[in-house]
Design an enzyme around this catalytic site. Structure first.
Site, PDB file in Angstrom:
ATOM      1  N   HIS A  52       2.080  11.228   1.906  1.00 44.00           N
ATOM      2  CA  HIS A  52       2.154  11.814   3.251  1.00 44.00           C
ATOM      3  C   HIS A  52       3.392  12.686   3.366  1.00 44.00           C
ATOM      4  O   HIS A  52       4.221  12.732   2.461  1.00 44.00           O
ATOM      5  CB  HIS A  52       2.084  10.731   4.339  1.00 44.00           C
ATOM      6  CG  HIS A  52       3.275   9.820   4.423  1.00 44.00           C
ATOM      7  ND1 HIS A  52       3.589   8.919   3.448  1.00 44.00           N
ATOM      8  CD2 HIS A  52       4.223   9.677   5.385  1.00 44.00           C
ATOM      9  CE1 HIS A  52       4.680   8.244   3.796  1.00 44.00           C
ATOM     10  NE2 HIS A  52       5.090   8.696   4.968  1.00 44.00           N
ATOM     11  N   HIS A  54       6.211  12.875   5.180  1.00 39.76           N
ATOM     12  CA  HIS A  54       7.571  12.556   5.616  1.00 39.76           C
ATOM     13  C   HIS A  54       8.615  12.925   4.556  1.00 39.76           C
ATOM     14  O   HIS A  54       8.371  12.796   3.357  1.00 39.76           O
ATOM     15  CB  HIS A  54       7.680  11.073   5.975  1.00 39.76           C
ATOM     16  CG  HIS A  54       7.043  10.747   7.294  1.00 39.76           C
ATOM     17  ND1 HIS A  54       6.655   9.480   7.654  1.00 39.76           N
ATOM     18  CD2 HIS A  54       6.730  11.542   8.345  1.00 39.76           C
ATOM     19  CE1 HIS A  54       6.135   9.514   8.872  1.00 39.76           C
ATOM     20  NE2 HIS A  54       6.155  10.750   9.308  1.00 39.76           N
ATOM     21  N   ASP A  56      11.273  11.583   3.408  1.00 39.09           N
ATOM     22  CA  ASP A  56      11.691  10.595   2.395  1.00 39.09           C
ATOM     23  C   ASP A  56      10.624  10.397   1.316  1.00 39.09           C
ATOM     24  O   ASP A  56      10.820   9.615   0.388  1.00 39.09           O
ATOM     25  CB  ASP A  56      12.083   9.249   3.049  1.00 39.09           C
ATOM     26  CG  ASP A  56      10.938   8.556   3.767  1.00 39.09           C
ATOM     27  OD1 ASP A  56      10.223   9.229   4.538  1.00 39.09           O
ATOM     28  OD2 ASP A  56      10.753   7.339   3.557  1.00 39.09           O
ATOM     29  N   HIS A  57       9.517  11.120   1.415  1.00 41.12           N
ATOM     30  CA  HIS A  57       8.452  11.058   0.403  1.00 41.12           C
ATOM     31  C   HIS A  57       8.271  12.376  -0.342  1.00 41.12           C
ATOM     32  O   HIS A  57       7.725  12.384  -1.440  1.00 41.12           O
ATOM     33  CB  HIS A  57       7.128  10.620   1.049  1.00 41.12           C
ATOM     34  CG  HIS A  57       7.223   9.248   1.649  1.00 41.12           C
ATOM     35  ND1 HIS A  57       6.588   8.150   1.135  1.00 41.12           N
ATOM     36  CD2 HIS A  57       7.950   8.792   2.705  1.00 41.12           C
ATOM     37  CE1 HIS A  57       6.906   7.075   1.846  1.00 41.12           C
ATOM     38  NE2 HIS A  57       7.722   7.441   2.803  1.00 41.12           N
ATOM     39  N   HIS A 108      -0.168   5.750   9.993  1.00 43.16           N
ATOM     40  CA  HIS A 108       1.276   6.055   9.954  1.00 43.16           C
ATOM     41  C   HIS A 108       1.455   7.550  10.205  1.00 43.16           C
ATOM     42  O   HIS A 108       2.225   7.957  11.069  1.00 43.16           O
ATOM     43  CB  HIS A 108       1.835   5.637   8.598  1.00 43.16           C
ATOM     44  CG  HIS A 108       3.277   5.964   8.383  1.00 43.16           C
ATOM     45  ND1 HIS A 108       4.291   5.362   9.081  1.00 43.16           N
ATOM     46  CD2 HIS A 108       3.874   6.830   7.522  1.00 43.16           C
ATOM     47  CE1 HIS A 108       5.464   5.849   8.664  1.00 43.16           C
ATOM     48  NE2 HIS A 108       5.227   6.747   7.723  1.00 43.16           N
ATOM     49  N   ASP A 130       3.402   4.559   3.072  1.00 41.84           N
ATOM     50  CA  ASP A 130       3.922   3.805   4.223  1.00 41.84           C
ATOM     51  C   ASP A 130       2.788   3.232   5.077  1.00 41.84           C
ATOM     52  O   ASP A 130       2.940   3.069   6.282  1.00 41.84           O
ATOM     53  CB  ASP A 130       4.799   4.707   5.103  1.00 41.84           C
ATOM     54  CG  ASP A 130       6.133   5.036   4.467  1.00 41.84           C
ATOM     55  OD1 ASP A 130       6.459   4.477   3.406  1.00 41.84           O
ATOM     56  OD2 ASP A 130       6.865   5.874   5.037  1.00 41.84           O
ATOM     57  N   HIS A 168       8.637   1.200   0.528  1.00 39.61           N
ATOM     58  CA  HIS A 168       9.916   0.701   1.069  1.00 39.61           C
ATOM     59  C   HIS A 168      10.129  -0.780   0.782  1.00 39.61           C
ATOM     60  O   HIS A 168       9.173  -1.563   0.789  1.00 39.61           O
ATOM     61  CB  HIS A 168       9.990   0.915   2.592  1.00 39.61           C
ATOM     62  CG  HIS A 168      10.091   2.348   2.991  1.00 39.61           C
ATOM     63  ND1 HIS A 168      11.291   3.018   3.089  1.00 39.61           N
ATOM     64  CD2 HIS A 168       9.131   3.246   3.293  1.00 39.61           C
ATOM     65  CE1 HIS A 168      11.059   4.271   3.463  1.00 39.61           C
ATOM     66  NE2 HIS A 168       9.753   4.442   3.588  1.00 39.61           N
TER      67      HIS A 168
END
Ligand code: ZN
Ligand code: FE
Length: 256
Positions: A52, A54, A56-57, A108, A130, A168
């Site tokens: 996805h 985001h 942090d990905h 998410h 996530d 995570h």
């Protein structure tokens, strides 16, 4: 095939699969840990899988591109760094000679996808980003409770020994919440002891398995009488799994 969880930021894992020569990484939010692993193990980066959009990905994707000797695979319905091969439910992605089926798992984010390994004799891999965490699930930033509970139900239906590779290390805090939902769940108490010992030894609690998550993850247990009762006490509108899920998710959002 080797599976590594490369720690990134404060609590992310960048999953790396490698065969001793070539590697694939999932959700490289940061390029540095990937570059270090490639260098120290003498690996070529053969592909990137993204679940996805985001940061942090995907934050490391562009920096890794000069090293990359294969495609970036990503969700068709999200904006991630271009170029990438867009995928939707039912597509099959081949990396390092392994085949993965793409699953649409909105909730998410609106276009979140997961990759589940095909043709494995045992312990197939699941890269679920996530969506599903050990003992918990992602927050609903873009999706509805109905979407997320349907996505989680699809993941929960995968084979028992599926290795759940989440992005995570949220396990222990998720388990504190799970214990508030189901204080009498013995499997949960046992798993919490197991995960605490892993964290004290500096080890990841992941991957988990689908069978384990079905036993301990309240978000996969929305039909269990004890979970329904706890959700009703927190304001669930009725006993239906979606209403139970929605109440649990709201409760978790304010749980400390
Ligand atoms: Zn995310
Ligand atoms: Fe994340």
């Amino acid at each position: 095939m080797n599976l590594l969880a490369l720690p990134a930021f404060s609590d992310n894992y960048i999953w790396m699969l490698h065969d001793g020569r070539s590697a694939v990484v999932v959700d490289p939010g940061d390029a540095a840990p990937v570059q270090q692993a490639l260098e120290s193990l003498g690996l070529v980066l053969a592909g990137i899988l993204v679940t996805h959009h985001h940061p942090d990905h995907v934050g490391g994707v562009d920096e890794l591109r000069p090293l990359l000797q294969g495609p970036v695979h990503g969700p068709a319905r999200e904006r991630i760094p271009m170029p990438f091969v867009p995928h939707a439910d039912g597509d099959v992605v081949e990396v390092l000679g392994l085949r993965f089926a793409v699953m649409d798992v909105p909730g998410h984010t609106a276009g979140h996808i997961a990759y589940r390994q095909l043709d494995a004799d045992r312990a197939p891999l699941l890269f679920c980003g996530d969506t599903l965490f050990s003992g918990g699930c992602g927050r609903l930033f873009e999706g509805t409770p109905a979407q997320m509970s349907a996505s989680l139900a699809r993941l929960a239906a995968l084979p028992d020994d599926t290795r759940v590779c989440c992005t995570h290390e949220y396990t222990l805090s998720n388990l504190r919440f799970a214990a508030a939902v189901e204080p009498a769940n013995e499997a949960l108490a046992e798993y919490t002891r197991h995960c605490s010992a892993l964290r004290e030894a500096g080890e990841p609690t992941l991957p988990s398995t689908i069978a384990q998550e079905r036993r301990i993850n309240p978000f996969l247990r929305c039909s269990e009488p004890a979970v329904v009762a706890a959700a009703r006490a927190q304001g669930a509108a009725n006993d239906e799994p979606v209403a139970v899920f929605a109440a649990l998710r709201e409760w978790k959002n304010r749980f400390r």
